[in-house]
Structure formats: C-alpha cells, structure tokens
Design a protein around this motif. Structure first.
Motif, mmCIF file in Angstrom:
data_model
loop_
_atom_site.group_PDB
_atom_site.id
_atom_site.type_symbol
_atom_site.label_atom_id
_atom_site.label_comp_id
_atom_site.label_asym_id
_atom_site.label_seq_id
_atom_site.Cartn_x
_atom_site.Cartn_y
_atom_site.Cartn_z
ATOM 1 N N PHE A 87 1.048 -1.119 0.054
ATOM 2 C CA PHE A 87 0.080 0.065 0.111
ATOM 3 C C PHE A 87 0.865 1.403 -0.117
ATOM 4 N N PRO A 88 0.973 1.745 -1.099
ATOM 5 C CA PRO A 88 1.929 3.165 -1.172
ATOM 6 C C PRO A 88 1.177 4.128 -0.155
ATOM 7 N N ARG A 89 2.272 5.008 0.202
ATOM 8 C CA ARG A 89 1.664 6.349 1.117
ATOM 9 C C ARG A 89 0.888 7.097 0.274
ATOM 10 N N VAL A 90 0.136 7.626 0.972
ATOM 11 C CA VAL A 90 -1.024 8.831 0.194
ATOM 12 C C VAL A 90 -1.557 9.794 1.424
ATOM 13 N N SER A 91 -1.692 10.916 1.266
ATOM 14 C CA SER A 91 -2.044 11.974 2.064
ATOM 15 C C SER A 91 -3.616 12.222 2.112
ATOM 16 N N PRO A 92 -3.886 12.387 3.230
ATOM 17 C CA PRO A 92 -5.527 12.576 3.400
ATOM 18 C C PRO A 92 -5.993 13.673 2.036
ATOM 19 N N GLY A 93 -7.248 13.360 1.582
ATOM 20 C CA GLY A 93 -7.663 14.198 0.428
ATOM 21 C C GLY A 93 -7.058 13.865 -0.918
ATOM 22 N N GLU A 94 -5.956 13.054 -1.071
ATOM 23 C CA GLU A 94 -5.628 12.617 -2.511
ATOM 24 C C GLU A 94 -6.392 11.484 -2.905
ATOM 25 N N SER A 95 -6.978 11.728 -4.151
ATOM 26 C CA SER A 95 -7.725 10.817 -4.792
ATOM 27 C C SER A 95 -7.004 9.628 -5.647
ATOM 28 N N ASP A 96 -5.595 9.836 -5.676
ATOM 29 C CA ASP A 96 -5.029 8.756 -6.451
ATOM 30 C C ASP A 96 -3.544 9.048 -6.352
ATOM 31 N N MET A 97 -2.551 8.256 -7.059
ATOM 32 C CA MET A 97 -1.297 8.372 -6.980
ATOM 33 C C MET A 97 -0.836 9.029 -8.692
ATOM 34 N N ALA A 98 -1.508 9.383 -9.393
ATOM 35 C CA ALA A 98 -1.365 9.686 -10.672
ATOM 36 C C ALA A 98 -0.077 10.568 -10.679
#
Length: 713
Positions: free
Chosen positions: A121-132
């Motif tokens: 599971f890659p790191r994401v930030s709250p509010g991000e919709s994808d890793m594009a």
C-alpha cells in the motif's frame, strides 16, 4: 435582438474570449473523487488514511515473485530473501506491505509455495484521490525488490490500477475529442444544407462551449467539480448546441422558401422552432434535477455542468443565432458546391415513411415495443460494481503479473482487499481470527508492528477470494461487515462502491417520480395535451431502460466491447453510470420528442387532421431529427475514445440511447402511437388549460375528425 445586433455580437464575443482563457485553467481545478461523503465506508477509508497514510480505497500494488524450480517459500534462505525484498518494498513506497514471510499465512502463496505475492500500500495523504501525480509505485517496487530476491527468481508487478492503465493508455484530450466530434458534425451539416450555412450551427456550438467553461470555472471557486464535467460540457455541448441551432436554421430556410425576407423569416423561425428550443432546454435541465438532489458531490457537480450547457446553448440560439441569420445567413446559404432544397415542402422520403407507419401502425407499435422491451429486460441483470480484472488489460506488465497469479492458482480477489480499522481497546488478533472464518475470505493480514499499529488502534487487511466487482465479492464484504465487532470500521473500494449504490439508488425512485411529474407538466403545456405528455414520459422511460439493457449486453456481457474497443466483458457496470445515463439521456432524448410533437401540434392546429399532423410533422422533422441524432452520436463516439473504461461505458450508453431514440422511438413508435390515439391526442380540458395557463382544446367528435381527414387528403 435584431435591434441591438452589435451589442449582442460583442457580448458573445467577449464571453467566448473569456472562455478561451477558462478552457486552459479549468482542468487544473477539477477533482477525480467519486466517493459519496458521509457513508460508513468513506468514513472508514478517511480514518485509515488519516492514521496510517495508506490503504483505504486506494488499491494496493501486488508484486508477484516466482521462485526457481525446486525452490519453495519455506526454504530458509528463500524466505529470508523474500522478507528482505518486501521490507525494501515497504520502505520504497513509504506505506505498508504484507506478505507470506511476514505473516506465515499460506493464503499469500500459490503453486505449492513456489509463487509468493504481497500487498503493498503506497503512502497517500488525506484528500488525495490517486497516485497519478507521484512516482510510479510499480517502478519503485521493481527497483527496490530485485536486488534482494534469490538468484533465478522472477518479479512481476500487477494491481487493479496498473491493469487499468495498461488497458486505457493516455487517450486523446478533451480538445482533440471535441475537434473530432466537430469535424463529424460539419460533415453531417454540410450534407444537410449543401452550403456554407453549415458553419452557423458550429459557430453557435463553439461560442456556447467556451461560455460554459467560463461558468464552470466560476463554479470551481465555490464547490468541488469532477473532472468529467469537461467532457460533458465539451461534447454534450457540441451536440446540444448544434441540435438547437439546426432546428432554428432549418425552419428559417423553410420560411425563406415561402417568400419571407431574412428578418421576417428569422422572427417566424424564433416564434416556432425557438419556442421548441426553450422547452427542450427545460426538459434537459429537469432530467438533471435527479443528480442535483442526490447527496453525492461528484454527481452534483456533473449535473451543474450538464445544466449549464443546454442553458447557454439555448441562450446563444435565441440571441446570437438570429443576429447571425439576419446578418450573414442569406449570403452563406448562396455559397456551396451542391446547395440543397431549402425545405419549402416536406421531404418526400420521410413523408412516404410516415404514411407507411400510419398504414401499419399496429405492427409498428408491436415491433418497436418488442425491441425496446427485450433490451429493457436485459437491464434486470445489471451488476453494479468495478470492472473485473480480466477486462482491464490483455497485455502489458500488469497483465503478465495477473497471468502469473492465475497460473499459480491464486484467485484475482487478492487484487481488491478490504481494510479494517480496529479501534483502541479491541484485540486485533481476536478480530482477525473471527474474520478468517468468514466465507469467501482467503487470508487476513494483521501484523503487530510497524505501519500496522498506531496509538492503540490497528489496521487489518482482509484478502477475499472473489473480486469486489462480482456478486461473490460484495457478499464477502457484507459478511465481513456483519462479522466485525461494534466500533470496527470496514473500508476499501468495494465497500465504498456498495455504499455509493445504496446512497444513489435508495432515493432514486423518489427523484424519478419528481422528474417525471415536472416533465409531464412542462410537456402538457408545450403540446397542450396531457396524453401526448404522458406518452412522451412513458416512452422516455422505456427507451432509457432499453439503453441500460444495451449497456449490460455490450459491456457487462462483452457482446461488442471486445470487437470495438478490444476490452473483454467487464462483468459489471460502475455504480454511477446508470444514474448519469438516465439524467442526461432523459433530457437529450426529450429534445426529439419536442421537435416532432411541437411540429405535429402546429400542423394539427392548422389542418384539424391527425393524419395530416403525423405526415407533415414527420416529413418536416424526420431528416432534422436523424441529422441531429447522428451529430450527437458522433460526439459521444468521440467521448468513447477517453482512456477510462467507465467513461467509455457512459459514452456508449449515450450513443446507443440517441440512436435508439432517433430511429426506433421517434421515427417509428411515436408516429404510430399518435396515429392510434387519433383525436385523443389533441384534447386538453378546460380545467387543465386553466392550470397550465394555455388555451383549452376540446375533444373533436369522431365524425368531425373523419371529415377533416378526408378534406385534408
């Protein structure tokens, strides 16, 4: 408008120039979030991402390691190397990872232990919709894991996002798609007019689209707007604006052929066709009320865009088009290599068609209802959910990884895991043990260290056997929800999709009733006939059901998707597609109903004959409706070139709907039914006329009707 031509022209020129600037700015202000706010799954996903900066509804990357022949994941040396490789993967993406070396769970191996997969599971930030916009996780994992793998081991990396990227590619931009649609519209218009008058509807469409983007830009400063709005405004705007102006220009040519000068013909065209444009735009707006009322942000934003474009198109048609026709219309109509008849008389082919439909009206009704009813029945088998992995790609690195999983006997459900947030005070091990007993669960990952624990809470990952887009996958998620103890939050993309469907379609019957009621009142006033209005609403619903059935056949079952797009049967349809198809097609297809029946009503008021009304109405509007439908179809065909499968399905539904509506419904079923209903078509009792604030229309006596028909013939 004609008294203030210069002012009208300058105002629209200024709006179009502002639109050129807005077109370049709008894409950066759009979002890709499809989730409904406030649902249990969305709350769970938000909480998981806030605490662990990974997972939620973001799908994992799935590395698949195949060990050399004779080597098993249980060999100490291989297990140590695998542990190091997956630890490197976790560090590379800054998130969390789980695999067989970390858990010892045999659910993470296949082919007798020779194939090992993991969930990263890659790191994401709250509010991000994808890793594009970030680095490609697959490349990061490949660079981090390969050095640690045993000699002779192979690494393939898959995942739902990777499969979708391999299937879609980049695709053309909105600008390119609009230009392609515009070129197709120009070809049709050139055939219709045979003169430079063909550029006038395209001019109105260009101004309408650019002005609409100004309003979209303004809306983005007030609320979040989904990225699909740009497609809606550009391509639906192209079709709607051309349709409206085509109707008025065609009537203008007809009046000119009767001897009126440019200004008089323009006034007459606006008094007749312009009136139909107003009601058509209102019908489109009413159809979108359903999406505005649904408590889902992205549907509302698309509805805003959908209401802007017909309103602006109608405004441009009612203000700018008369100025263009009076100023340059006669000159443009004289220039052309093959100038066509101006329309002083009804088209002979369509007039002959209308007479045949009247003659065989009962078989025509039965055949039309059989076609639409068969397609509508197929809609009862619609499966709402994400596209299956097998439909997303047929080649590429992600496809190779999926193929390796299948070869090793690992089910594709591992690509759509379910994250479970265990609150402080609840034993994660006990929850994991309980969830492992749920039917359809292959494994439950519950590491007790690192990125899987935070402040007393824990995150677990449930690995299902079946994909989330299948009935079995959704049943597994529902069972996990039932088995989870109170206070535990179940997230993941499948749960969010299920909540989305419940949110949208739970209140949809109420919205449908409201839309139908408003449309009935609008059309009853436009046609001065409750029967014609009721018929229009019911036929629209039947047509929409047929379109949904066609989507099921073409995409869910694959009878056409593979042939046209090279995409296998999706097995399901994204939950938002039926709602959006209904909202847009309900109003767009009503355009043709208004165009045809308004002309029939006009002819009946002139002749008093139902037969004459049908023959003249179809004869005058048949080519117009067919041409308008073809232009809209070309616009939607261009939209279907978008790289996202859900957009392709949406565009397919709109395109099929327009074709069905312009052919089976409006060219066959409508004239046949009007002919069958006879004098009852034109009846409007006094009390209803007072409510609608129009002139009443008494019911003609049968004898009088026959005499009028004989006199007209």
């Amino acid at each position: 408008m004609l008294r203030h031509r210069l002012l009208v022209g300058l105002l629209w020129l200024a709006a179009a120039c502002a639109g050129v600037l807005a077109v370049a700015q709008v894409p950066d202000r759009l979002r890709e979030d499809f989730a409904p706010p406030g649902s249990a799954a969305v709350d769970a996903n938000d909480a998981i991402v806030a605490a662990y900066r990974s997972g939620g509804d973001e799908k994992p990357v799935v590395p698949v390691v195949t060990l050399p022949p004779g080597t098993s994941a249980d060999d100490p040396r291989a297990r140590s190397a695998l542990r190091a490789a997956f630890a490197a993967a976790e560090r590379a993406v800054g998130g969390r990872a789980v695999s067989y070396p970390r858990t010892g769970d045999r659910g993470f191996v296949g082919d007798g232990g020779r194939t090992v997969y993991g969930l990263v599971f890659p790191r994401v930030s709250p509010g991000e919709s994808d890793m594009a916009d970030g680095p490609d996780p697959a490349r990061l994992l490949d660079g981090a894991m390969r050095p640690a793998l045993p000699d002779g081991a192979s690494l393939r990396i898959t995942g739902m996002d990777g499969l979708e990227e391999d299937a879609g590619g980049e695709g053309p931009s909105v600008l390119v798609e609009t230009l392609v649609g515009g070129l197709g519209a120009l070809v049709v218009l050139a055939f219709v007019f045979g003169s430079l008058l063909a550029v006038v509807p395209l001019l109105i469409a260009a101004v309408s689209i650019l002005t609409s983007f100004v309003l979209v830009y303004a809306i983005t400063g007030v609320t979040e707007v989904n990225f699909m709005v740009q497609f809606v405004v550009a391509l639906i705007g192209l079709g709607v604006a051309v349709d409206y102006s085509l109707l008025v220009v065609t009537r203008w040519r007809e009046e000119r052929a009767r001897g009126l000068d440019g200004a008089a013909a323009t006034r007459r065209a606006m008094a007749t066709a312009g009136n139909a444009v107003v009601f058509s735009a209102a019908a489109v707006a009413i159809g979108l009320i359903a999406m505005v009322a649904v408590p889902v942000g992205f549907l509302r934003s698309v509805a805003y865009g959908g209401m802007i474009i017909p309103a602006v198109s109608a405004l441009a048609t009612l203000t700018l088009l008369p100025v263009v026709l009076v100023t340059a219309g006669p000159a443009l109509d004289r220039i052309g290599p093959r100038r066509r008849a101006t329309g002083a008389r009804a088209g002979r082919a369509w007039t002959a068609w209308a007479r045949r439909v009247i003659r065989f009206r009962v078989p025509a009704v039965l055949a039309s209802v059989a076609v639409l009813g068969s397609l509508a029945f197929a809609a009862t088998g619609m499966n709402l959910g994400e596209a299956h992995s097998g439909a997303l790609a047929k080649s590429g690195p992600a496809y190779d990884g999926l193929s390796e999983l299948r070869r090793a006997g690992v089910p594709s459900g591992v690509l759509t895991p379910v994250d479970v947030l265990v609150p402080r005070g609840t034993d994660p091990a006990a929850v994991a043990a309980e969830l492992r007993t749920v039917p359809g669960v292959r494994a439950v990952a519950a590491p007790g260290d690192g990125a899987w624990r935070d402040g007393g809470s824990a995150v677990l990952t449930v690995v299902p056997v079946a994909e989330g887009g299948t009935d079995e996958g959704r049943a597994t998620v529902a069972a996990v929800r039932d088995a989870a103890p109170p206070g535990t939050m179940v997230g993941g993309g499948t749960a969010a999709e299920m909540d989305f469907a419940d949110t949208v379609y739970g209140i949809f019957p109420i919205m449908l009733g409201l839309v139908c009621l408003l449309t009935f009142v609008l059309l009853a006033r436009a046609f001065r006939s409750p029967l014609l209005a009721l018929k229009a609403v019911l036929l629209n619903l039947l047509s929409l059901a047929a379109v949904l059935g066609a989507i099921v056949l073409v995409w869910q079952h694959g009878y056409g998707s593979d042939l046209v797009w090279g995409i296998s049967a999706t097995g399901s349809v994204a939950a938002f597609v039926p709602a959006m198809v209904f909202a847009f097609l309900y109003g767009l297809s009503m355009d043709y109903e208004v165009f045809i029946l308004a002309r029939m009503r006009e002819e009946y008021d002139r002749t008093g004959s139902t037969r004459a009304a049908v023959v003249e109405g179809i004869g005058r509007t048949g080519r117009l409706v067919t041409s308008a439908g073809l232009i809209l179809f070309l616009a939607f065909a261009s939209l279907a070139a978008a790289p996202i499968i859900e957009v392709k399905i949406f565009a397919t539904g709109l395109g099929i709907g327009i074709l069905l509506d312009a052919t089976v419904v409006r060219a066959l079923l409508v004239p046949a039914l009007v002919s069958l209903f006879g004098r009852w078509n034109w009846w409007l009792p006094g009390w209803a006329a007072r409510v609608l604030r129009v002139a009443p229309s008494p019911l003609p006596a049968p004898e009088e009707e026959r005499e009028r028909i004989a006199a007209a013939v």
